[in-house]
Design a protein around this motif. Structure first.
Motif, PDB file in Angstrom:
ATOM      1  N   CYS A   1      28.366  24.462  -5.232  1.00  0.00           N
ATOM      2  CA  CYS A   1      28.905  23.179  -5.695  1.00  0.00           C
ATOM      3  C   CYS A   1      29.423  22.342  -4.528  1.00  0.00           C
ATOM      4  O   CYS A   1      29.208  21.126  -4.493  1.00  0.00           O
TER       5      CYS A   1
ATOM      6  N   GLU B   1      23.316  22.238  -9.727  1.00  0.00           N
ATOM      7  CA  GLU B   1      22.269  22.804 -10.597  1.00  0.00           C
ATOM      8  C   GLU B   1      21.979  24.254 -10.227  1.00  0.00           C
ATOM      9  O   GLU B   1      21.796  25.102 -11.103  1.00  0.00           O
TER      10      GLU B   1
ATOM     11  N   LEU C   1      24.764  26.301 -11.538  1.00  0.00           N
ATOM     12  CA  LEU C   1      24.628  26.486 -12.981  1.00  0.00           C
ATOM     13  C   LEU C   1      23.627  27.600 -13.288  1.00  0.00           C
ATOM     14  O   LEU C   1      23.847  28.404 -14.205  1.00  0.00           O
TER      15      LEU C   1
ATOM     16  N   PHE D   1      29.703  19.263 -10.779  1.00  0.00           N
ATOM     17  CA  PHE D   1      28.922  18.221 -11.438  1.00  0.00           C
ATOM     18  C   PHE D   1      29.577  16.848 -11.296  1.00  0.00           C
ATOM     19  O   PHE D   1      28.887  15.839 -11.124  1.00  0.00           O
TER      20      PHE D   1
ATOM     21  N   ASP E   1      27.540  13.645 -12.181  1.00  0.00           N
ATOM     22  CA  ASP E   1      26.848  13.981 -13.420  1.00  0.00           C
ATOM     23  C   ASP E   1      27.902  14.296 -14.479  1.00  0.00           C
ATOM     24  O   ASP E   1      28.203  15.467 -14.773  1.00  0.00           O
TER      25      ASP E   1
ATOM     26  N   GLU F   1      27.852  13.857 -17.641  1.00  0.00           N
ATOM     27  CA  GLU F   1      27.328  14.471 -18.860  1.00  0.00           C
ATOM     28  C   GLU F   1      27.299  15.997 -18.734  1.00  0.00           C
ATOM     29  O   GLU F   1      27.751  16.712 -19.631  1.00  0.00           O
ATOM     30  N   LYS F   2      26.773  16.500 -17.618  1.00  0.00           N
ATOM     31  CA  LYS F   2      26.730  17.963 -17.418  1.00  0.00           C
ATOM     32  C   LYS F   2      28.139  18.535 -17.323  1.00  0.00           C
ATOM     33  O   LYS F   2      28.411  19.613 -17.848  1.00  0.00           O
TER      34      LYS F   2
ATOM     35  N   SER G   1      30.732  17.427 -18.818  1.00  0.00           N
ATOM     36  CA  SER G   1      31.248  17.469 -20.191  1.00  0.00           C
ATOM     37  C   SER G   1      30.673  18.655 -20.962  1.00  0.00           C
ATOM     38  O   SER G   1      31.361  19.265 -21.788  1.00  0.00           O
ATOM     39  N   GLU G   2      29.420  18.990 -20.686  1.00  0.00           N
ATOM     40  CA  GLU G   2      28.816  20.161 -21.321  1.00  0.00           C
ATOM     41  C   GLU G   2      29.532  21.442 -20.880  1.00  0.00           C
ATOM     42  O   GLU G   2      29.734  22.356 -21.693  1.00  0.00           O
ATOM     43  N   ILE G   3      29.916  21.497 -19.614  1.00  0.00           N
ATOM     44  CA  ILE G   3      30.667  22.665 -19.116  1.00  0.00           C
ATOM     45  C   ILE G   3      32.024  22.724 -19.809  1.00  0.00           C
ATOM     46  O   ILE G   3      32.479  23.800 -20.213  1.00  0.00           O
TER      47      ILE G   3
ATOM     48  N   ARG H   1      31.675  24.311 -23.057  1.00  0.00           N
ATOM     49  CA  ARG H   1      31.426  25.752 -22.947  1.00  0.00           C
ATOM     50  C   ARG H   1      32.719  26.549 -22.806  1.00  0.00           C
ATOM     51  O   ARG H   1      32.790  27.707 -23.207  1.00  0.00           O
TER      52      ARG H   1
END
Length: 150
Positions: free
Chosen positions: A40, A46, A49, A74, A79, A81-82, A84-86, A89
Motif C-alpha cells: 500500500c 490492488e 488486496l 486505497f 479509490d 469506492e474500494k 468503502s468496500e473495505i 468488510r
C-alpha cells in the motif's frame, strides 16, 4: 521484511516473503500486515488486496490493522469506492472499527475532496460513542482550511 518495507524496498521484501514460503514458513497476520502495508505504501493497493484474499490459504484471519491498512492504501490512490468496500468488510467479518479506522476514513474522504461527507461521518461516529482524538480534529481542520467545507 518490515525494515525492507519501511525503506520502500518492497520487491526485496516480497522476495524474502517468497523465500520464507518456499522453506515452509506459514505467514501469520503480522507478516501479512507487514507486506500489505509495504504494498500500500508503494501505491500497490490492488496487489495488497490480492494478498488479503489469500490470507485464508494459511488459515490466517485478517484483523483491524489489515483493514485499516487496506483502506489507507486505497485512499492513497484516491479509490474511495474500494476503500468503502473495505470499510464494509470490517463489519461483515464481525469486527468493530476503532478511532484509527475512523481517522483513516475521515482523512480518506478529505483526500478525495469529500469534506462534507467527512463531517457527516464524524457526526455518525460521535453518535456511536466513538470519541475523536487530536488527530481526528487535525485531519478535519486541515481539510476545511485547505479546501473549505464542500
Amino acid at each position: 521484511m518490515d525494515g525492507l518495507c519501511q525503506d520502500r524496498k518492497i520487491d526485496m521484501a516480497l522476495n524474502l516473503w517468497h523465500q520464507a514460503l518456499v522453506k515452509g514458513s506459514e505467514p501469520d497476520v503480522t507478516m501479512h500486515n507487514i507486506i500489505i502495508h509495504g504494498l500500500c505504501s508503494a501505491g500497490k493497493a490492488e496487489d495488497a488486496l490480492q494478498l488479503y484474499f489469500q490470507m485464508g490459504r494459511w488459515n490466517c484471519v485478517p484483523n483491524l490493522v489489515t483493514y485499516n491498512t487496506l483502506m489507507e492504501g486505497f485512499y492513497k490512490i484516491r479509490d474511495c469506492e474500494k476503500a468503502s468496500e473495505i470499510w464494509a468488510r470490517i463489519f461483515k467479518d464481525g469486527l468493530q472499527p476503532d478511532i484509527i479506522s475512523y481517522n483513516v476514513t475521515l482523512k480518506g474522504f478529505c483526500s478525495c475532496s469529500r469534506i462534507s461527507d467527512a463531517i457527516r461521518f464524524l457526526e455518525k461516529a460521535l453518535h456511536l460513542g466513538i470519541l475523536p482524538t487530536s488527530i481526528t480534529w487535525y485531519i478535519l481542520v486541515r481539510a476545511v482550511l485547505n479546501n473549505g467545507a464542500t
